[in-house]
Scaffold this motif. Sequence first.
Motif, short mmCIF file in Angstrom:
data_model
loop_
_atom_site.label_atom_id
_atom_site.label_comp_id
_atom_site.label_asym_id
_atom_site.label_seq_id
_atom_site.Cartn_x
_atom_site.Cartn_y
_atom_site.Cartn_z
N ARG A 251 3.69 -2.56 0.30
CA ARG A 251 4.78 -2.95 1.21
C ARG A 251 5.85 -1.85 1.31
N LEU A 252 6.20 -1.27 0.15
CA LEU A 252 7.26 -0.25 0.17
C LEU A 252 6.79 0.99 0.93
N VAL A 253 5.52 1.36 0.74
CA VAL A 253 4.98 2.52 1.48
C VAL A 253 4.95 2.19 2.98
N ALA A 254 4.55 0.98 3.32
CA ALA A 254 4.52 0.59 4.74
C ALA A 254 5.92 0.65 5.35
N ASP B 123 -0.28 11.62 -0.51
CA ASP B 123 0.82 12.31 -1.20
C ASP B 123 2.12 11.50 -1.20
N ARG B 124 2.05 10.29 -0.73
CA ARG B 124 3.25 9.42 -0.77
C ARG B 124 3.35 8.66 -2.09
N ALA B 125 2.38 8.90 -3.02
CA ALA B 125 2.42 8.17 -4.29
C ALA B 125 1.89 9.02 -5.42
N ILE B 126 2.41 8.77 -6.62
CA ILE B 126 1.80 9.34 -7.83
C ILE B 126 1.70 8.22 -8.87
N GLY C 222 8.05 2.94 4.57
CA GLY C 222 8.48 4.35 4.63
C GLY C 222 8.76 5.00 3.29
N ALA C 223 8.65 4.24 2.18
CA ALA C 223 9.01 4.80 0.86
C ALA C 223 7.89 5.64 0.27
N LYS C 224 8.26 6.45 -0.73
CA LYS C 224 7.29 7.12 -1.61
C LYS C 224 7.35 6.35 -2.93
N VAL C 225 6.19 6.17 -3.57
CA VAL C 225 6.20 5.30 -4.76
C VAL C 225 5.58 5.96 -5.98
N VAL C 226 6.11 5.54 -7.14
CA VAL C 226 5.57 5.94 -8.43
C VAL C 226 4.96 4.70 -9.07
N ILE C 227 3.64 4.77 -9.32
CA ILE C 227 2.96 3.64 -9.94
C ILE C 227 2.96 3.89 -11.45
N ALA C 228 3.82 3.17 -12.16
CA ALA C 228 3.97 3.37 -13.61
C ALA C 228 3.32 2.20 -14.34
N MET D 73 8.46 -2.89 10.19
CA MET D 73 9.81 -2.44 9.83
C MET D 73 9.73 -1.26 8.88
N ARG D 74 10.56 -0.26 9.11
CA ARG D 74 10.60 0.88 8.17
C ARG D 74 12.02 1.04 7.65
N ARG D 75 12.36 0.13 6.73
CA ARG D 75 13.74 0.09 6.22
C ARG D 75 13.97 1.04 5.05
N LEU D 76 12.85 1.68 4.56
CA LEU D 76 12.97 2.47 3.32
C LEU D 76 12.49 3.90 3.54
N GLU D 77 12.73 4.41 4.75
CA GLU D 77 12.25 5.75 5.12
C GLU D 77 12.65 6.79 4.07
N ASP D 78 11.61 7.41 3.46
CA ASP D 78 11.78 8.50 2.49
C ASP D 78 12.58 8.14 1.23
N LYS D 79 12.77 6.87 0.97
CA LYS D 79 13.34 6.44 -0.32
C LYS D 79 12.25 6.61 -1.37
N VAL D 80 12.66 6.87 -2.61
CA VAL D 80 11.69 7.01 -3.71
C VAL D 80 11.82 5.81 -4.64
N ALA D 81 10.69 5.12 -4.85
CA ALA D 81 10.70 3.88 -5.63
C ALA D 81 9.76 3.99 -6.83
N ILE D 82 10.25 3.52 -7.98
CA ILE D 82 9.39 3.40 -9.17
C ILE D 82 9.03 1.93 -9.33
N ILE D 83 7.74 1.67 -9.58
CA ILE D 83 7.30 0.29 -9.81
C ILE D 83 6.61 0.24 -11.17
N THR D 84 7.22 -0.44 -12.15
CA THR D 84 6.54 -0.57 -13.44
C THR D 84 5.58 -1.76 -13.35
N GLY D 85 4.47 -1.68 -14.08
CA GLY D 85 3.42 -2.68 -13.88
C GLY D 85 2.84 -2.54 -12.48
#
Length: 267
Positions: A25-28, A52-55, A30-36, A1-13
Amino acid sequence: MRRLEDKVAIITGGAGGIGAATARRLVAEGAKVVIADINEDRAREVASEFGDRAIAIACQAEDTDSIKAMIDGAAEHFGRIDILHNNAALTSELQHQDTTATDIPFEIWDLTLDINLRSYLAGCKYAIPHMIKNGGGAIVNTASGSGMAGDLSRIAYGTSKGGIIAMTKYVATQHGRDGIRCNAISPGLIVTPAAEKIVPELINIISHHVLTKRLGRPEDIAALVAFLASEEAGYITGQNFCCDGGGLAHQPHTYDLFNFMQQALNK
Ligand SMILES: NC(=O)c1ccc[n+]([C@@H]2O[C@H](COP(=O)([O-])OP(=O)(O)OC[C@H]3O[C@@H](n4cnc5c(N)ncnc54)[C@H](O)[C@@H]3O)[C@@H](O)[C@H]2O)c1
């Protein structure tokens, strides 16, 4: 399932057990993620899985300026913020001083609430204006069963998690019409590498008190975060979802009573 196509997500911890599984899971989806995370090396390692889908952005949850800088940096890098997974918690040795009402040092109480609760408020405070610019967003807060029932230790942890459940409802109420949905997840024991290390015996004890045939995995929480962040959950806000194998869904004496009745029948 790609329910988050090109959404940008921040994950603390995001460098930890649940955070890294959620990033995967979020990248799978379709999201781009920030690992904080405070653990910069591990955050970089997790981010490197996604090209390049994550920083990775270093951040200290107890420092609200550091959270603001992380969120503004994320928005600048990816151009928007759609999802915030507030998930960091005090995990250092200091948590062992989080004991009982009569014993806990006030510094440990304050630090626990700053990291576990105030940082979630700071995440909302600084991410919501970015989300509103694009019509809204979804916030998923990691609480805990410890915020819903008492324990013999960790009074500050439990109080912070109870506060998260209440704060979730306030954010949902105050910003619902801005297009912001805010929900909480209360995990029971989730077998992460860190959880396995703390008290191995805990795993054995808890497995006697869940209704499911297995204990929780980080992927169980990740799946729930992905759902709550997606438009499939578009009519769900202000809720707290237990993902705990039914640990808090039954009377605490259930299995003792069951064993007693079995013994009585066998007499
Ligand atoms: N694993 C469980 O059984 C369980 C149960 C209930 C709730 N939770 C909650 O789930 C969330 C994630 O926990 P986990 O099990 O993945 O733990 P974990 O220890 O694997 O991950 C926690 C992450 O938070 C980071 N962190 C700690 N202090 C920080 C700080 N000051 N600033 C920024 N980052 C910091 C750590 O570096 C780590 O990467 C936490 O909120 C925890 O309370 C976990």
